[in-house]
Design an enzyme around this catalytic site. Structure first.
Site, PDB file in Angstrom:
ATOM      1  N   HIS A 185       0.865  -1.186   0.000  1.00  0.00           N
ATOM      2  CA  HIS A 185       0.000   0.000   0.000  1.00  0.00           C
ATOM      3  C   HIS A 185       0.900   1.234   0.000  1.00  0.00           C
ATOM      4  O   HIS A 185       2.143   1.110   0.014  1.00  0.00           O
ATOM      5  CB  HIS A 185      -0.955  -0.030   1.196  1.00  0.00           C
ATOM      6  CG  HIS A 185      -0.277  -0.271   2.515  1.00  0.00           C
ATOM      7  ND1 HIS A 185       0.597   0.629   3.072  1.00  0.00           N
ATOM      8  CD2 HIS A 185      -0.314  -1.322   3.373  1.00  0.00           C
ATOM      9  CE1 HIS A 185       1.038   0.169   4.217  1.00  0.00           C
ATOM     10  NE2 HIS A 185       0.516  -1.031   4.423  1.00  0.00           N
ATOM     11  N   GLU A 186       0.276   2.403   0.041  1.00  0.00           N
ATOM     12  CA  GLU A 186       1.053   3.648  -0.054  1.00  0.00           C
ATOM     13  C   GLU A 186       2.042   3.817   1.100  1.00  0.00           C
ATOM     14  O   GLU A 186       3.024   4.542   0.972  1.00  0.00           O
ATOM     15  CB  GLU A 186       0.129   4.867  -0.156  1.00  0.00           C
ATOM     16  CG  GLU A 186      -0.527   5.043  -1.521  1.00  0.00           C
ATOM     17  CD  GLU A 186       0.489   5.256  -2.654  1.00  0.00           C
ATOM     18  OE1 GLU A 186       1.477   5.974  -2.458  1.00  0.00           O
ATOM     19  OE2 GLU A 186       0.281   4.677  -3.741  1.00  0.00           O
ATOM     20  N   GLY A 187       1.768   3.181   2.239  1.00  0.00           N
ATOM     21  CA  GLY A 187       2.722   3.241   3.359  1.00  0.00           C
ATOM     22  C   GLY A 187       4.036   2.573   2.964  1.00  0.00           C
ATOM     23  O   GLY A 187       5.123   3.159   3.098  1.00  0.00           O
ATOM     24  N   HIS A 188       3.932   1.345   2.428  1.00  0.00           N
ATOM     25  CA  HIS A 188       5.142   0.661   1.951  1.00  0.00           C
ATOM     26  C   HIS A 188       5.822   1.505   0.867  1.00  0.00           C
ATOM     27  O   HIS A 188       7.046   1.631   0.833  1.00  0.00           O
ATOM     28  CB  HIS A 188       4.788  -0.691   1.317  1.00  0.00           C
ATOM     29  CG  HIS A 188       4.157  -1.686   2.242  1.00  0.00           C
ATOM     30  ND1 HIS A 188       2.869  -2.133   2.103  1.00  0.00           N
ATOM     31  CD2 HIS A 188       4.663  -2.351   3.314  1.00  0.00           C
ATOM     32  CE1 HIS A 188       2.598  -3.030   3.031  1.00  0.00           C
ATOM     33  NE2 HIS A 188       3.670  -3.178   3.793  1.00  0.00           N
ATOM     34  N   SER A 229      -1.695  -3.665   5.486  1.00  0.00           N
ATOM     35  CA  SER A 229      -2.154  -4.749   4.602  1.00  0.00           C
ATOM     36  C   SER A 229      -3.362  -5.443   5.222  1.00  0.00           C
ATOM     37  O   SER A 229      -4.243  -5.932   4.526  1.00  0.00           O
ATOM     38  CB  SER A 229      -1.041  -5.777   4.398  1.00  0.00           C
ATOM     39  OG  SER A 229       0.144  -5.134   3.976  1.00  0.00           O
ATOM     40  N   ARG A 230      -3.392  -5.494   6.557  1.00  0.00           N
ATOM     41  CA  ARG A 230      -4.464  -6.213   7.248  1.00  0.00           C
ATOM     42  C   ARG A 230      -5.815  -5.513   7.141  1.00  0.00           C
ATOM     43  O   ARG A 230      -6.845  -6.126   7.443  1.00  0.00           O
ATOM     44  CB  ARG A 230      -4.113  -6.373   8.730  1.00  0.00           C
ATOM     45  CG  ARG A 230      -2.980  -7.347   8.986  1.00  0.00           C
ATOM     46  CD  ARG A 230      -2.793  -7.579  10.473  1.00  0.00           C
ATOM     47  NE  ARG A 230      -1.990  -8.751  10.745  1.00  0.00           N
ATOM     48  CZ  ARG A 230      -0.676  -8.731  10.995  1.00  0.00           C
ATOM     49  NH1 ARG A 230      -0.023  -7.589  11.000  1.00  0.00           N
ATOM     50  NH2 ARG A 230      -0.024  -9.851  11.237  1.00  0.00           N
TER      51      ARG A 230
HETATM   52  P1  AMP Z   1       4.713  -5.037   6.757  1.00  0.00           P
HETATM   53  O1  AMP Z   1       4.536  -5.428   5.324  1.00  0.00           O
HETATM   54  O2  AMP Z   1       3.438  -4.787   7.474  1.00  0.00           O
HETATM   55  O3  AMP Z   1       5.667  -5.943   7.484  1.00  0.00           O
HETATM   56  O4  AMP Z   1       5.436  -3.619   6.722  1.00  0.00           O
HETATM   57  C1  AMP Z   1       6.650  -3.429   6.035  1.00  0.00           C
HETATM   58  C2  AMP Z   1       7.210  -2.078   6.406  1.00  0.00           C
HETATM   59  O5  AMP Z   1       6.279  -1.067   6.034  1.00  0.00           O
HETATM   60  C3  AMP Z   1       7.444  -1.921   7.910  1.00  0.00           C
HETATM   61  O6  AMP Z   1       8.664  -1.204   8.112  1.00  0.00           O
HETATM   62  C4  AMP Z   1       6.258  -1.123   8.356  1.00  0.00           C
HETATM   63  O7  AMP Z   1       6.502  -0.344   9.505  1.00  0.00           O
HETATM   64  C5  AMP Z   1       6.028  -0.234   7.145  1.00  0.00           C
HETATM   65  N1  AMP Z   1       4.650   0.256   7.120  1.00  0.00           N
HETATM   66  C6  AMP Z   1       3.517  -0.472   7.295  1.00  0.00           C
HETATM   67  N2  AMP Z   1       2.433   0.325   7.284  1.00  0.00           N
HETATM   68  C7  AMP Z   1       2.887   1.585   7.099  1.00  0.00           C
HETATM   69  C8  AMP Z   1       2.264   2.861   7.000  1.00  0.00           C
HETATM   70  N3  AMP Z   1       0.936   3.009   7.102  1.00  0.00           N
HETATM   71  N4  AMP Z   1       3.049   3.956   6.816  1.00  0.00           N
HETATM   72  C9  AMP Z   1       4.402   3.815   6.726  1.00  0.00           C
HETATM   73  N5  AMP Z   1       5.050   2.642   6.808  1.00  0.00           N
HETATM   74  C10 AMP Z   1       4.317   1.540   6.996  1.00  0.00           C
END
Ligand code: AMP
Length: 287
Positions: free
Chosen positions: A37-40, A189-190
Site C-alpha cells: 500500500h502507499e505506506g510501503h 495490509s491487514r
Molecule cells: P509489513 O509489510 O506490514 O511488514 O510492513 C513493512 C514495512 O512497512 C514496515 O517497516 C512497516 O513499519 C512499514 N509500514 C507499514 N504500514 C505503514 C504505514 N501506514 N506507513 C508507513 N510505513 C508503513
C-alpha cells in the site's frame, strides 16, 4: 517502466548485491510482507531517493506469527505488488522461499531483550524474535547500506535499531512516517480483512491518539488520566478487545506515569479477524 528483477534465492541475491557494491553503488532495502500500500511505497520512495539501487523484500515470515495468529489469512498478491514496484522503478524484488530461509533443521534465532518485552512483545510471545531473525537474514542476503522501516511499527523499528547497534551491523536504519487514509486510519495490509462495519468505526483509534496528543500539548501530565479517556472513547466508538494503550518513553519504551518530555502513545486492538496497532509521538509544548 522496467520490471524489477525477481530474485528467489539467497545466492543470487548476494551475487547481485556484490556486483552493485563492486560498482560503488549504494543499496537500499525495504523489508515487507507484501500486499503493498502507499505506506510501503513511501518507504520505497525514500530508498529510491537515498540509494542507487533499491531492493524490496516480500516475505510473509512464518516465524513472527503465533500459532493462533493470522498467518493463513494474511493477504498476498505478488503480481499486483510487482506491478506497483515496477511503476516506482524498483531494481529488485527479493522473495525468499520458505524452504531455503527455514530448512527443517533451522536452529538459530536472533533476539533483542528488554525493548522487545513490552507492548506488542508482551501480547505476542516470540513475535520480535521472529522479526529480528528474519530481518538479520534479509540483511545478510541483500547486503544493504540502508534499510527503511515505518514508524507505524514503532516498537519494531526501535528493536531493529538496537539489533543493528548491538551487533555492529554495517548499515544505516531510517524510520519513515506513518501513512494514513483520509480518515486517519493507519494504512495496513491487514485492513482488507476488516468487515465493512469495522472499517467504518476504526478511525476511532487515530482519533483517540490525536486526542491524547492534544491533551499532552495542552499540559496534561497524568498518563493514566489520558489512557482512561482513550479507553472510554475507543470502547464507545469501536469496541473490540483493547490489548494495550500505553504512553512510553520514545527510546526505552518504558511506561511513564507522568509526562515530562517527548513520549510515544501506542495501542493495539483486536477485532474479529484483525489485530490493529497504531501510535503517535507527542511532546508537551514549552511555555
Ligand atoms: P509489513 O509489510 O506490514 O511488514 O510492513 C513493512 C514495512 O512497512 C514496515 O517497516 C512497516 O513499519 C512499514 N509500514 C507499514 N504500514 C505503514 C504505514 N501506514 N506507513 C508507513 N510505513 C508503513
Amino acid at each position: 517502466m522496467s520490471k524489477p528483477q525477481l530474485i528467489n534465492t539467497v545466492a543470487k541475491m548476494q551475487a547481485q548485491s556484490d556486483t552493485w557494491r563492486g560498482e560503488g553503488l549504494r543499496i537500499g532495502l525495504v523489508p515487507t510482507m507484501g500486499f503493498l500500500h502507499e505506506g510501503h511505497l513511501s518507504l520505497v520512495d525514500y530508498s529510491l531517493s537515498a540509494a542507487d539501487r533499491t531492493i524490496v523484500s516480500i516475505f510473509v515470515n512464518p516465524l513472527q506469527f503465533g500459532p493462533k495468529e493470522d498467518f493463513a489469512i494474511y493477504p498476498r498478491d505478488i503480481e499486483r505488488d510487482i506491478k506497483l514496484l515496477a511503476q516506482r522503478g524498483v531494481d529488485a524484488v527479493f522473495k525468499p522461499q520458505t524452504v531455503e530461509f527455514y530448512p527443517p533443521d533451522f536452529s538459530t534465532t536472533v533476539e533483542v531483550t528488554h525493548l522487545a518485552d513490552g507492548l506488542c512483545g508482551a501480547m505476542r510471545p516470540g513475535h520480535f524474535r521472529g522479526v529480528t531473525t528474519v530481518v538479520s537474514k534479509l540483511f545478510t542476503a541483500t547486503k544493504p547500506h540502508l534499510a527503511i522501516f515505518g514508524q507505524k511499527d514503532y516498537q519494531q523499528a526501535a528493536v531493529i535499531r538496537r539489533l543493528v547497534r548491538d551487533l555492529n551491523l554495517d548499515l544505516h536504519i531510517e524510520v519513515a512516517p506513518t501513512m494514513r487514509e483520509a480518515d486517519g486510519l493507519a494504512m495496513s495490509s491487514r485492513n482488507v480483512n476488516l468487515t465493512e462495519d469495522e472499517r467504518r468505526r476504526v478511525p476511532a483509534l487515530y482519533q483517540a491518539l490525536a486526542m491524547a496528543k492534544r491533551y499532552i500539548e495542552c499540559g496534561e501530565r497524568d498518563t493514566q488520566r489520558i489512557i482512561g479517556e482513550m479507553r472510554s472513547q475507543i470502547e464507545k466508538e469501536l469496541g473490540g478487545d483493547i490489548e494495550y494503550i500505553s504512553i512510553v518513553h520514545p527510546d526505552t519504551l518504558e511506561d511513564l506515569s507522568e509526562i515530562a518530555g517527548p513520549v510515544v502513545i501506542a495501542l493495539a486492538v483486536r477485532l474479529a479477524n484483525v489485530r490493529l496497532i497504531d501510535n503517535i509521538s507527542a511532546e508537551p509544548s514549552r511555555k
